[in-house]
Scaffold this motif. Structure first.
Motif, PDB file in Angstrom:
ATOM      1  N   GLU A   9       0.893  -1.140   0.000  1.00 36.64           N
ATOM      2  CA  GLU A   9       0.000   0.000   0.000  1.00 36.64           C
ATOM      3  C   GLU A   9       0.927   1.184   0.000  1.00 36.64           C
ATOM      4  O   GLU A   9       1.870   1.230   0.768  1.00 36.64           O
ATOM      5  CB  GLU A   9      -0.906  -0.013   1.213  1.00 36.64           C
ATOM      6  N   LEU A  10       0.683   2.153  -0.840  1.00 39.36           N
ATOM      7  CA  LEU A  10       1.649   3.212  -1.055  1.00 39.36           C
ATOM      8  C   LEU A  10       0.939   4.532  -1.217  1.00 39.36           C
ATOM      9  O   LEU A  10      -0.139   4.598  -1.775  1.00 39.36           O
ATOM     10  CB  LEU A  10       2.444   2.887  -2.317  1.00 39.36           C
ATOM     11  N   GLY A 109      -2.217   4.783 -11.976  1.00 35.19           N
ATOM     12  CA  GLY A 109      -2.774   3.487 -11.598  1.00 35.19           C
ATOM     13  C   GLY A 109      -2.206   2.337 -12.404  1.00 35.19           C
ATOM     14  O   GLY A 109      -2.670   1.204 -12.284  1.00 35.19           O
ATOM     15  N   ASP A 110      -1.196   2.593 -13.220  1.00 33.51           N
ATOM     16  CA  ASP A 110      -0.592   1.531 -14.015  1.00 33.51           C
ATOM     17  C   ASP A 110       0.249   0.604 -13.138  1.00 33.51           C
ATOM     18  O   ASP A 110       0.355  -0.585 -13.412  1.00 33.51           O
ATOM     19  CB  ASP A 110       0.302   2.116 -15.115  1.00 33.51           C
ATOM     20  N   THR A 149       6.333  -2.463  -8.066  1.00 35.89           N
ATOM     21  CA  THR A 149       6.113  -3.308  -9.239  1.00 35.89           C
ATOM     22  C   THR A 149       4.645  -3.309  -9.648  1.00 35.89           C
ATOM     23  O   THR A 149       3.767  -3.020  -8.849  1.00 35.89           O
ATOM     24  CB  THR A 149       6.581  -4.752  -8.974  1.00 35.89           C
ATOM     25  N   ALA A 150       4.415  -3.676 -10.866  1.00 37.74           N
ATOM     26  CA  ALA A 150       3.050  -3.760 -11.387  1.00 37.74           C
ATOM     27  C   ALA A 150       2.419  -5.129 -11.141  1.00 37.74           C
ATOM     28  O   ALA A 150       1.235  -5.317 -11.403  1.00 37.74           O
ATOM     29  CB  ALA A 150       3.045  -3.460 -12.888  1.00 37.74           C
ATOM     30  N   ALA A 160      -0.990   3.935  -4.496  1.00 39.12           N
ATOM     31  CA  ALA A 160      -1.632   5.165  -4.933  1.00 39.12           C
ATOM     32  C   ALA A 160      -0.690   6.333  -4.689  1.00 39.12           C
ATOM     33  O   ALA A 160      -0.143   6.470  -3.619  1.00 39.12           O
ATOM     34  CB  ALA A 160      -2.939   5.397  -4.190  1.00 39.12           C
ATOM     35  N   ARG A 161      -0.479   7.147  -5.707  1.00 37.65           N
ATOM     36  CA  ARG A 161       0.252   8.401  -5.547  1.00 37.65           C
ATOM     37  C   ARG A 161      -0.624   9.465  -6.174  1.00 37.65           C
ATOM     38  O   ARG A 161      -0.735   9.539  -7.388  1.00 37.65           O
ATOM     39  CB  ARG A 161       1.601   8.383  -6.231  1.00 37.65           C
ATOM     40  N   ARG A 162      -1.265  10.240  -5.359  1.00 35.47           N
ATOM     41  CA  ARG A 162      -2.179  11.245  -5.853  1.00 35.47           C
ATOM     42  C   ARG A 162      -1.971  12.522  -5.050  1.00 35.47           C
ATOM     43  O   ARG A 162      -1.803  12.478  -3.840  1.00 35.47           O
ATOM     44  CB  ARG A 162      -3.623  10.803  -5.674  1.00 35.47           C
TER      45      ARG A 162
END
Length: 182
Positions: A9-10, A109-110, A149-150, A160-162
């Motif tokens: 979780e990021l 979100g990739d 990683t994906a 998530a980075r928003r």
């Protein structure tokens, strides 16, 4: 043999041009995907010995690639800690093309996961077989790296980075609730 697992979780934290990612590289008591005939659980305390010692110097990488370093514990750019939820980390991202590209992919979100590479300490795992179900419990690990990683192996987590300013109202509520848990 070094093994790699995925779970994260990021989120981004801080302000200005500096980017810091924080999250969980492992969530305790959460099942992995099928890892080739068995399901795995990381148990509380699995990283304690690594985190208390200085023998290992875990890295933060991109896609397990040793030339794509995001941070390192001994440099103070990667901070790791166990809490009741799992293996928490914060990494101060470098001002590199790799880090900027990664931030964009996470924001879109990739890229939604992370992984960790480890070796099992002697006696550090336990296997149980119940019918056709095989389970491995990880109790004592040597942590070598965490990586963004994906393709995560633990499905319960997300990346998530928003920027909070760009979130819609429902997502902003979720983001605030998430940040309160860290």
């Amino acid at each position: 043999m070094t093994e790699r697992r995925a779970a994260i979780e990021l989120r981004s934290v801080g302000g200005g041009n500096a980017l810091r990612l924080a999250g969980y590289a492992a969530v305790f008591d959460s099942p992995s995907e099928d890892l080739g005939g068995f399901v795995e659980y990381v148990r509380p305390g699995a990283f304690t010995r690594t985190l208390q010692g200085n023998r290992l110097d875990p890295l933060a990488l991109v896609h397990h690639m040793p030339h794509l370093v995001l941070g390192r514990r001994s440099a103070g750019t990667l901070r790791l800690a166990e809490d009741s939820r799992g293996l928490h980390f914060e990494v101060d991202m470098p001002d590199t093309t790799t880090a900027r590209d990664l931030a964009v992919s996470v924001e879109r979100g990739d890229i939604r996961g992370a992984s960790f590479a480890f070796t099992v300490a002697p006696g550090g795992d336990a296997w149980t077989v119940t019918g056709d179900r095989v389970q491995r419990d990880l109790h004592d690990l040597d942590l070598h790296e965490i990586t963004i990683t994906a393709t995560p192996a633990y499905p319960d987590t997300e990346v998530a980075r928003r920027a909070l300013a760009t979130l819609t109202a429902p997502r902003l509520r979720v983001a605030r609730r998430w940040m309160e848990t860290l």
